[in-house]
Enzyme design. Structure first.
Site, PDB file in Angstrom:
ATOM      1  N   ARG A   1      55.421  37.721  61.220  1.00 53.98           N
ATOM      2  CA  ARG A   1      56.906  37.183  61.068  1.00 53.98           C
ATOM      3  C   ARG A   1      57.917  37.924  59.936  1.00 53.98           C
ATOM      4  O   ARG A   1      58.894  37.978  60.187  1.00 53.98           O
ATOM      5  CB  ARG A   1      56.609  35.875  60.868  1.00 53.98           C
ATOM      6  CG  ARG A   1      56.378  35.046  62.259  1.00 53.98           C
ATOM      7  CD  ARG A   1      56.763  33.544  61.985  1.00 53.98           C
ATOM      8  NE  ARG A   1      55.555  32.852  60.815  1.00 53.98           N
ATOM      9  CZ  ARG A   1      54.677  32.268  61.345  1.00 53.98           C
ATOM     10  NH1 ARG A   1      54.076  31.903  62.694  1.00 53.98           N
ATOM     11  NH2 ARG A   1      53.797  31.679  60.494  1.00 53.98           N
TER      12      ARG A   1
ATOM     13  N   ILE B   1      42.711  35.617  58.719  1.00 53.07           N
ATOM     14  CA  ILE B   1      41.715  36.551  59.847  1.00 53.07           C
ATOM     15  C   ILE B   1      42.235  37.943  59.832  1.00 53.07           C
ATOM     16  O   ILE B   1      41.560  38.929  59.737  1.00 53.07           O
ATOM     17  CB  ILE B   1      41.915  35.697  61.226  1.00 53.07           C
ATOM     18  CG1 ILE B   1      41.042  34.289  60.891  1.00 53.07           C
ATOM     19  CG2 ILE B   1      41.112  36.462  62.189  1.00 53.07           C
ATOM     20  CD1 ILE B   1      41.218  33.594  62.118  1.00 53.07           C
TER      21      ILE B   1
ATOM     22  N   LEU C   1      49.134  38.943  60.370  1.00 53.71           N
ATOM     23  CA  LEU C   1      48.401  39.297  59.164  1.00 53.71           C
ATOM     24  C   LEU C   1      48.204  38.102  58.128  1.00 53.71           C
ATOM     25  O   LEU C   1      48.427  37.678  57.213  1.00 53.71           O
ATOM     26  CB  LEU C   1      48.991  40.326  58.387  1.00 53.71           C
ATOM     27  CG  LEU C   1      47.989  41.135  57.348  1.00 53.71           C
ATOM     28  CD1 LEU C   1      46.895  41.915  58.231  1.00 53.71           C
ATOM     29  CD2 LEU C   1      48.796  41.876  56.174  1.00 53.71           C
ATOM     30  N   GLY C   2      47.461  37.179  59.057  1.00 57.42           N
ATOM     31  CA  GLY C   2      47.270  35.526  58.237  1.00 57.42           C
ATOM     32  C   GLY C   2      45.712  36.245  57.421  1.00 57.42           C
ATOM     33  O   GLY C   2      45.368  37.250  57.362  1.00 57.42           O
TER      34      GLY C   2
ATOM     35  N   GLU D   1      41.315  28.419  79.755  1.00 54.44           N
ATOM     36  CA  GLU D   1      39.724  28.496  79.308  1.00 54.44           C
ATOM     37  C   GLU D   1      39.128  27.105  79.964  1.00 54.44           C
ATOM     38  O   GLU D   1      39.806  26.159  80.058  1.00 54.44           O
ATOM     39  CB  GLU D   1      39.490  28.539  77.927  1.00 54.44           C
ATOM     40  CG  GLU D   1      39.842  29.816  77.448  1.00 54.44           C
ATOM     41  CD  GLU D   1      39.743  29.733  75.777  1.00 54.44           C
ATOM     42  OE1 GLU D   1      39.146  28.921  75.070  1.00 54.44           O
ATOM     43  OE2 GLU D   1      40.433  30.811  75.295  1.00 54.44           O
TER      44      GLU D   1
ATOM     45  N   ARG E   1      44.876  33.209  70.914  1.00 56.13           N
ATOM     46  CA  ARG E   1      44.797  32.506  71.723  1.00 56.13           C
ATOM     47  C   ARG E   1      45.172  33.310  73.246  1.00 56.13           C
ATOM     48  O   ARG E   1      45.902  34.183  73.001  1.00 56.13           O
ATOM     49  CB  ARG E   1      45.839  31.319  71.684  1.00 56.13           C
ATOM     50  CG  ARG E   1      45.606  30.444  70.480  1.00 56.13           C
ATOM     51  CD  ARG E   1      44.550  29.219  71.061  1.00 56.13           C
ATOM     52  NE  ARG E   1      44.091  28.228  70.235  1.00 56.13           N
ATOM     53  CZ  ARG E   1      43.197  28.424  69.451  1.00 56.13           C
ATOM     54  NH1 ARG E   1      42.320  29.539  69.533  1.00 56.13           N
ATOM     55  NH2 ARG E   1      42.921  27.183  68.519  1.00 56.13           N
TER      56      ARG E   1
ATOM     57  N   HIS F   1      35.161  32.329  74.088  1.00 60.78           N
ATOM     58  CA  HIS F   1      35.829  31.774  72.988  1.00 60.78           C
ATOM     59  C   HIS F   1      34.534  31.277  71.901  1.00 60.78           C
ATOM     60  O   HIS F   1      34.502  30.033  71.427  1.00 60.78           O
ATOM     61  CB  HIS F   1      36.578  30.544  73.371  1.00 60.78           C
ATOM     62  CG  HIS F   1      37.331  30.139  72.292  1.00 60.78           C
ATOM     63  ND1 HIS F   1      38.616  29.433  72.644  1.00 60.78           N
ATOM     64  CD2 HIS F   1      37.548  30.295  70.931  1.00 60.78           C
ATOM     65  CE1 HIS F   1      39.364  29.077  71.544  1.00 60.78           C
ATOM     66  NE2 HIS F   1      38.804  29.944  70.393  1.00 60.78           N
TER      67      HIS F   1
ATOM     68  N   ASP G   1      38.334  37.334  73.623  1.00 63.71           N
ATOM     69  CA  ASP G   1      37.460  36.057  73.270  1.00 63.71           C
ATOM     70  C   ASP G   1      38.349  34.863  73.832  1.00 63.71           C
ATOM     71  O   ASP G   1      37.733  33.659  73.691  1.00 63.71           O
ATOM     72  CB  ASP G   1      37.131  35.946  71.826  1.00 63.71           C
ATOM     73  CG  ASP G   1      36.127  34.736  71.578  1.00 63.71           C
ATOM     74  OD1 ASP G   1      36.569  34.051  70.515  1.00 63.71           O
ATOM     75  OD2 ASP G   1      35.148  34.771  72.220  1.00 63.71           O
TER      76      ASP G   1
HETATM   77  C1  8YV Z   1      37.254  26.826  67.884  1.00 63.08           C
HETATM   78  C2  8YV Z   1      39.416  27.727  67.465  1.00 63.08           C
HETATM   79  O1  8YV Z   1      37.756  26.960  69.338  1.00 63.08           O
HETATM   80  O2  8YV Z   1      39.400  27.338  65.126  1.00 63.08           O
HETATM   81  C3  8YV Z   1      40.001  27.536  66.373  1.00 63.08           C
HETATM   82  O3  8YV Z   1      41.315  27.180  66.369  1.00 63.08           O
HETATM   83  O4  8YV Z   1      40.008  28.186  68.361  1.00 63.08           O
HETATM   84  C4  8YV Z   1      37.755  27.907  67.321  1.00 63.08           C
HETATM   85  O5  8YV Z   1      37.277  28.158  66.028  1.00 63.08           O
HETATM   86  C5  8YV Z   1      37.308  25.503  67.156  1.00 63.08           C
HETATM   87  O6  8YV Z   1      37.330  25.568  65.902  1.00 63.08           O
HETATM   88  C6  8YV Z   1      36.429  24.488  68.008  1.00 63.08           C
HETATM   89  O7  8YV Z   1      36.861  23.039  67.330  1.00 63.08           O
END
Ligand code: 8YV
Length: 312
Positions: free
Chosen positions: A174, A154, A151-152, A260, A231, A278, A255
Site C-alpha cells: 500500500r 510474512i 511486504l508485511g 476452499e 487468500r 492451506h 496454498d
Molecule cells: C490458518 C491462516 O488457516 O492465519 C491465517 O489467517 O489462514 C492460517 O494460518 C488459520 O490460522 C487457522 O486458524
C-alpha cells in the site's frame, strides 16, 4: 466469576480444554439455532474465541452487546468485522509473529517446487515413466528475480529467504515500507513484468479482491511463476486457471483458493501448478504456538485490560 467466552468453532482438543478450564465457555457450533441462542443469551459473553476461517461476523458482533475482546487463531482477519469492533472499543487479537516463519518457509517451498517441478517429477517416477523417458528440464531459482506483493511480516520473511538464493527482491505494498533495502515498485503490473517469481502475501478482504488479475498474469508472462500464500480471493482464480492451461504464465504454487476446500478440477491434470491444502501455518510447532497465543491473549485481556498481539 470467570469471564464468559463464546467459542465459534472447535479449535483443537488441547486449546478447547484450556479455554474451558480458564473461562466459562459456550460452544456456539453445538447450538441447533445459533441466532435464537444469541438472541436469548448474547449479553452474557465478554469474549469470543475464533479462528481465521470462521471469524466473527457483523451479525455475531452485533448479537453480543457485552463483548470486550475477540481472540483469533490466525492472521488473516478479513472474516472479523474489525470496523464494528473498532467502533465499540472491542479489542481484537491475532496470532501475529508466531506463524511467520512457517508460512514464509512454505512460500519458498512452493517457489522451488513449481520452478524445479518437484511434485510433478515425483509423480513421474512413481508412475514408472522414468523407465522409458527422461524428465524435461526445469527452471533455475537461484539468482532470479522475486517480486513480493505485500511486504508485511510474512512478505519480509519471504524476502529474507530470497537472500539465501542470491535473488534480487522488489516489492509492492500500500505504501513503501520504512527501513527495508528492497526496491519499491508502486505498480503491481510493473512488478509482475520484472519478476520471475511473483509471491502474494497481502491480506484478504474487499480491498485486495482479484488484485492478481488477468492483466497482472499477462505481465508476469510465460517465464513467470505465481505463488499465493495469502487468500484465494486475492487472485482471479478463473483467470489463473486459464493462464496456467494456456501457458500465459509458466506455473503457480498455491496454498489458498477462492472457495476452499474446493479446488478447480481443471488444475488437477496440470503439471505446472502445485496444489497445497492451506497448510502454510500447519506445523506442529506453529499451531502449538498459535493456540498458546489465543489463550494468552484472552488471559492477558482479563488480567491487564490489553491483548498481547492486537490487530486494531
Ligand atoms: C490458518 C491462516 O488457516 O492465519 C491465517 O489467517 O489462514 C492460517 O494460518 C488459520 O490460522 C487457522 O486458524
Amino acid at each position: 466469576m470467570k469471564p464468559c467466552v463464546l467459542q465459534t468453532g472447535p479449535l483443537s482438543p488441547k486449546l478447547d480444554a484450556e479455554i474451558a478450564d480458564a473461562f466459562q465457555v459456550h460452544p456456539l457450533w453445538k447450538e441447533a439455532d445459533a441466532a435464537a441462542f444469541l438472541a436469548a443469551n448474547g449479553a452474557e459473553f465478554d469474549a469470543v474465541a475464533t479462528s481465521a476461517p470462521v471469524g466473527a461476523s457483523t451479525e455475531l458482533v452485533a448479537a453480543l452487546p457485552s463483548l470486550k475482546v475477540i481472540s483469533c487463531r490466525g492472521v488473516g482477519l478479513e472474516k472479523i468485522d474489525l470496523a464494528a469492533a473498532r467502533a465499540r472499543g472491542i479489542q481484537v487479537s491475532g496470532t501475529f509473529g508466531v506463524l511467520t516463519d512457517c508460512v514464509a518457509d512454505l512460500a519458498f517451498g512452493l517457489v522451488i517446487d513449481v520452478a524445479r517441478s518437484l511434485s510433478a517429477a515425483d509423480r513421474f517416477v512413481r508412475a514408472g515413466h522414468w523407465i522409458k523417458d527422461k524428465y524435461p528440464l526445469t527452471r533455475r531459482v537461484s539468482g532470479k528475480r522475486l517480486g513480493i506483493v505485500g511486504l508485511g511480516q510474512i512478505g519480509r520473511a519471504i524476502a529474507k529467504r530470497a537472500g539465501g538464493f542470491d535473488m534480487e527482491v522488489r516489492y509492492t505494498n500500500r505504501a513503501p515500507v520504512e527501513g527495508v533495502s528492497y526496491a519499491y515498485e508502486q505498480s503491481l503490473e510493473a512488478l509482475a513484468r520484472w519478476a520471475d517469481f511473483l509471491v502474494v502475501s497481502v491480506s484478504g478482504g474487499p480491498s485486495t479482491h482479484h488484485l492478481i488479475s488477468s492483466k497482472v498474469l499477462e505481465a508476469l508472462g510465460p517465464d513467470g511463476f505465481l505463488i499465493n500464500v495469502s487468500r484465494g480471493t486475492v487472485v482471479d482464480q478463473q483467470a489463473l486457471v486459464a493462464a496456467l492451461a494456456a501457458g500465459t504464465i509458466a506455473g503457480a504454487g498455491l496454498d489458498v483458493y477462492a472457495d476452499e476446500p474446493r479446488v478447480p478440477e481443471a488444475l488437477f491434470a496440470l503439471d505446472n501448478v502445485v496444489l497445497l491444502p492451506h497448510m502454510a501455518s500447519g506445523t506442529v510447532e506453529t499451531r502449538r504456538d498459535m493456540e498458546d497465543l489465543v489463550l494468552a491473549n484472552l488471559k492477558s485481556f482479563f488480567e491487564t485490560g490489553k491483548v498481547l498481539t492486537p490487530a486494531i
